[in-house]
Design a protein around this motif. Structure first.
Motif, PDB file in Angstrom:
ATOM      1  N   PHE A  30       0.803  -1.223   0.000  1.00 40.55           N
ATOM      2  CA  PHE A  30       0.000   0.000   0.000  1.00 40.55           C
ATOM      3  C   PHE A  30       0.839   1.278   0.000  1.00 40.55           C
ATOM      4  N   TRP A  36      -0.782   4.383  -2.124  1.00 40.49           N
ATOM      5  CA  TRP A  36      -2.069   4.830  -1.588  1.00 40.49           C
ATOM      6  C   TRP A  36      -1.891   5.783  -0.415  1.00 40.49           C
ATOM      7  N   ARG A 113      -6.894   4.555   1.728  1.00 40.10           N
ATOM      8  CA  ARG A 113      -6.847   5.121   0.382  1.00 40.10           C
ATOM      9  C   ARG A 113      -7.643   6.413   0.399  1.00 40.10           C
ATOM     10  N   TYR A 121     -13.222   0.390   1.633  1.00 40.88           N
ATOM     11  CA  TYR A 121     -11.880  -0.075   1.936  1.00 40.88           C
ATOM     12  C   TYR A 121     -11.726  -0.357   3.430  1.00 40.88           C
TER      13      TYR A 121
END
Length: 154
Positions: A30, A36, A113, A121
């Motif tokens: 990530f 992100w 995110r 998410y």
């Protein structure tokens, strides 16, 4: 008999390894690959990158600490693999749930995110964390029950 004397060490070795593994996956996937977020997103990109580096170092210290304990358990012929794997799920799940609730929502140091529908998410992130914790608890309890039925203390 040796494994029963090292029951807590089996669990803590797995917890450290699981925490470090999930933190490493989070940081790699990530932070680095998908871009992100950074560990700390409330400052400049440079600060975010430094915070990622510190987070990465933390994840490796936890992973390596867990593996040193694992190696010691193997050397002493005291490894209870099911208990260790339960610890991995517990450590990883607790870390991920902490990240999803404390860091994402309460402290707001970053979001998983930055999109309009972040709740999707968040729900997926926290459900996976809860599932990992449940698996870890089940495996840990199974090893507790098997040790009790064999007349050994944990």
């Amino acid at each position: 008999m040796a494994a029963s004397n090292y029951s807590k060490r089996n669990l803590w070795s797995g917890i450290l390894f699981g925490l470090g593994l999930v933190a490493f996956i989070d940081e790699t996937v990530f932070h680095q690959l998908l871009h992100w977020h950074h560990f700390y997103d409330k400052a400049t990109t440079n600060i975010g990158l430094v915070s990622d580096g510190l987070f990465h170092a933390f994840s490796w210290f936890a992973t390596i600490g867990g593996l040193f304990l694992f190696a010691d358990l193997r050397r002493r012929n005291a490894l209870v693999l099911k208990r260790w794997i339960g610890g991995i799920f517990l450590g990883g799940g607790v870390f991920q749930l902490y990240d999803g609730i404390i860091q994402h929502k309460i402290m707001r140091i970053h979001q998983i995110r930055y999109v309009e529908n972040v709740i999707v998410y968040d729900v997926i992130w926290n459900v996976i964390a809860a599932a990992m914790i449940i698996v870890g608890v089940i495996l840990t309890l199974k090893t507790n029950n098997s040790q009790k039925s064999q007349g050994v203390s944990s």
